[in-house]
Design a protein around this motif. Structure first.
Motif, PDB file in Angstrom:
ATOM      1  N   THR A   4       0.839  -1.208   0.000  1.00 17.09           N
ATOM      2  CA  THR A   4       0.000   0.000   0.000  1.00 17.09           C
ATOM      3  C   THR A   4       0.868   1.250   0.000  1.00 17.09           C
ATOM      4  O   THR A   4       1.670   1.469   0.901  1.00 17.09           O
ATOM      5  N   CYS A  39      -7.817   2.909  -4.326  1.00 14.99           N
ATOM      6  CA  CYS A  39      -7.153   3.990  -3.605  1.00 14.99           C
ATOM      7  C   CYS A  39      -8.134   4.638  -2.628  1.00 14.99           C
ATOM      8  O   CYS A  39      -9.210   5.080  -3.027  1.00 14.99           O
ATOM      9  N   ARG A 169      -5.143   3.599   7.328  1.00 11.15           N
ATOM     10  CA  ARG A 169      -3.957   2.735   7.415  1.00 11.15           C
ATOM     11  C   ARG A 169      -4.240   1.561   8.338  1.00 11.15           C
ATOM     12  O   ARG A 169      -3.889   0.414   8.040  1.00 11.15           O
ATOM     13  N   CYS A 173      -4.165  -1.142   5.260  1.00 14.53           N
ATOM     14  CA  CYS A 173      -2.786  -1.371   4.823  1.00 14.53           C
ATOM     15  C   CYS A 173      -2.630  -2.831   4.409  1.00 14.53           C
ATOM     16  O   CYS A 173      -3.097  -3.728   5.100  1.00 14.53           O
ATOM     17  N   ASP A 177      -4.172  -0.504  -2.986  1.00 16.09           N
ATOM     18  CA  ASP A 177      -2.943  -0.063  -3.653  1.00 16.09           C
ATOM     19  C   ASP A 177      -2.397   1.237  -3.070  1.00 16.09           C
ATOM     20  O   ASP A 177      -1.200   1.446  -3.031  1.00 16.09           O
TER      21      ASP A 177
END
Ligand code: TXA
Ligand code: MG
Length: 377
Positions: A4, A39, A169, A173, A177
């Protein structure tokens, strides 16, 4: 595991203005989406987990990354009003008025879908949810991607929505991507959802565009889906499939203490004190050793003030804000629900708020987080 990429918009976070170096990072995210990757990105409501809404594979990957059942449709995001035309079968008159009043902004509308939108994106439905967000980073990302962006909230399924890059995150994560970190989401609750496919617009999820605001523009009463009023019985389907899941939920069981009428607000702190002092401790003592039980409290500054003297040091208190400032409470809510998980809370007691305007959306999320365990005073 996917690697990531963390795209932190340092200048935007500091100044609120997208700099040249921020723009390069947004372009990187946009290219990932256009090419079928995933994303996460900031919006004014919560973070979204974006993929190309026109690619079946991308939608499938979104479900996988979230661990989300694939019958739960995605919201399609656009960056200009005219971009909606190819996505929907028709634009009802009332929807046009709502779009003029509240877009770009925290409102999603449900339309009959066009053939362009794959069923993977709509969870098999003939309708499509569309939103035109007002966050500058979201707008820039969607425009640059050049495709409509399917995005559910960027959390693992069942967890509270993410309102910061750090939350994303934590949940995503290794599963997506890239994550664009643009700081904290101002509103903090997901968009209002209104179904405009029938003659009478119906509210499926309350948000920062309140029922009162919708009614003022439409000049008629807006009815709400039954899923907003009570827990669904087994087999019953809400109009927004996502509303059936135990959403927004921290790991620990939670009870919501609220007043039926505004004049009784003062009794909430009394009831919570009572719970803290005896009933709850007794109940928990039966099950576990007292020392191991971590009780958490989510309440307003006023409520905490009223309970001074009762609050012991070992209670994990989070102050949502002032009762008089629902925007502040909404902004903090998911962040604190997430923190209770990290703190290892065993039992959460939350204060309820008056259900007018933004309070209605706050209470909708709190009721679901509490799995409808509500004590009325
Ligand atoms: O603020 C928001 O709306 C955020 C940001 C990222 O835009 N997105 C979001 O998406 O909250 P999600 O997937 O977490 O919630 C979407 C909700 C779900 O409850 C889903 O069932 C409902 O919208 N929904 C989507 N398409 C629908 C449709 N065609 N008919 C009825 N409900 C729909
Ligand atoms: Mg969600």
């Amino acid at each position: 595991m996917t690697e990531t990429k963390e795209l932190v918009l340092e200048d935007f976070i500091r100044t609120g203005i997208i700099s040249q170096s921020d723009r390069i990072k947004i372009t990187e995210g946009a290219e990932i989406i256009r090419n079928g990757g995933l994303c996460a990105f900031p919006t004014e409501t919560v973070y979204g987990l974006g993929g190309n809404a026109l690619m079946r594979e991308a939608s499938r990957h979104i479900y996988e990354a979230k661990g989300r059942p694939s019958d739960n449709p995605l919201i399609v995001h656009i960056a200009e009003l005219k971009d909606i035309e190819p996505l929907i079968a028709e634009m009802p008159q009332k929807a046009r008025r709502l779009a003029e009043s509240f877009w770009p902004g925290p409102m999603t509308m449900i339309f009959k879908k066009s053939e362009l939108i794959p069923y993977e994106t709509t969870g098999g439905l003939n309708t499509v949810a569309v939103r035109f967000p007002s966050h500058p980073v979201a707008m820039e990302l969607i425009k640059t991607a050049g495709v409509p962006v399917a995005a559910p909230s960027a959390n693992l399924s069942g967890r509270p929505s993410t309102t910061s890059g750090a939350h994303c995150r934590e949940d995503l994560c290794g599963r997506v991507d890239a994550i664009i970190d643009g700081g904290s989401s101002e509103i903090g609750l997901e968009s209002t959802i209104i179904d405009v496919t029938g003659d009478e617009p119906q509210l499926l999820r309350p948000g920062a565009v309140t029922r009162e605001m919708l009614e003022a523009v439409l000049n008629e009463e807006v009815i709400e889906d039954t899923a907003l009023k009570r827990p669904l019985s087994e087999g019953e389907r809400p109009k927004a499939p996502g509303m059936k899941y135990r959403h927004y939920a921290p790991k620990a069981p939670m009870v919501l203490v609220t007043a039926k009428e505004k004049k009784d607000t003062g009794n909430i702190s009394k009831k919570i004190s009572e719970l803290l002092e005896k009933k709850l401790r007794d109940e928990i003592d039966d099950k576990k050793a007292k020392a191991a039980v971590k009780i958490a409290l989510l309440c307003s500054r006023e409520c905490a003030e009223e309970m001074r003297g009762v609050l012991r040091e070992d209670i994990d208190i989070k102050i949502t804000g002032s009762r008089e400032n629902t925007a502040e409470i909404a902004h903090n809510l998911f962040e604190y629900l997430r923190e209770f998980d990290a703190d290892g809370a065993d039992y959460i007691i939350a204060e309820g708020y008056n259900e007018e305007e933004l309070g209605f959306a706050i209470m909708n999320r709190l009721k679901k987080a509490a799995a409808w365990q509500i004590i009325y005073v």
